[in-house]
Design an enzyme around this catalytic site. Structure first.
Site, PDB file in Angstrom:
ATOM      1  N   VAL A  51       0.843  -1.206   0.000  1.00  0.00           N
ATOM      2  CA  VAL A  51       0.000   0.000   0.000  1.00  0.00           C
ATOM      3  C   VAL A  51       0.878   1.256   0.000  1.00  0.00           C
ATOM      4  O   VAL A  51       0.575   2.221  -0.710  1.00  0.00           O
ATOM      5  CB  VAL A  51      -0.990  -0.002   1.186  1.00  0.00           C
ATOM      6  CG1 VAL A  51      -1.800   1.285   1.226  1.00  0.00           C
ATOM      7  CG2 VAL A  51      -1.919  -1.205   1.088  1.00  0.00           C
ATOM      8  N   CYS A  52       1.955   1.240   0.749  1.00  0.00           N
ATOM      9  CA  CYS A  52       2.846   2.406   0.791  1.00  0.00           C
ATOM     10  C   CYS A  52       3.458   2.654  -0.587  1.00  0.00           C
ATOM     11  O   CYS A  52       3.541   3.798  -1.044  1.00  0.00           O
ATOM     12  CB  CYS A  52       3.939   2.203   1.829  1.00  0.00           C
ATOM     13  SG  CYS A  52       3.304   2.045   3.516  1.00  0.00           S
TER      14      CYS A  52
END
Length: 147
Positions: A51-52
């Protein structure tokens, strides 16, 4: 005692707390020296996690729009300079990643936790928070708050 767990982001319209943090190359960035520009702070839990990676690559892909809006973007988490450098180079991120050892800046921005709370801010040229949201807002949503 558990207020960090349930805290909200700082409210829009409030002054952004100043901080000085090192970039992945060792040079320092002070928020107060960025007055006159829009500043996007992306507090994120970890380098090179799914996600990052997606979140920061979305800002990379919208870099031209950020530049049009006179916005400087910074990714912030407690990982060390080596981790940040590898992550930045691997994904060709055009903006610095700041080392927030001990989550000191994260604490100022209500993003401190067992893991950094994914939180995005846009700070206006006057040092006032114009956008604050948990999660993974789109760069278009964040940059829409730029003045």
């Amino acid at each position: 005692m558990l207020d960090w767990l349930f805290s909200d982001p700082l409210p829009t319209g409030s002054p952004a707390p100043d901080f000085t943090l090192p970039k992945q190359d060792g040079a320092s960035v002070s928020l107060s020296k960025l007055r006159g520009q829009n500043v996007v702070l992306v507090f994120y839990p970890g380098d090179d996690t799914p996600v990052c990676r997606k979140q920061l690559c979305e800002f990379r892909d919208q870099w031209a729009e950020a530049a049009k809006r006179n916005a400087q973007v910074f990714g912030i988490n407690p990982a060390g300079a080596g981790s940040h450098s590898k992550f930045q180079q691997k994904y060709h991120l055009p903006f610095p990643l700041l080392v927030d050892a001990g989550q000191k800046a994260a604490a100022l921005y209500h993003a401190k936790g067992l893991f950094v709370k994914r939180t995005v801010y846009l700070i206006g040229p006057d040092g006032v928070i114009r956008y604050a949201r948990r999660g993974k807002p789109t760069p278009a949503d964040v940059l829409a708050a730029a003045q």
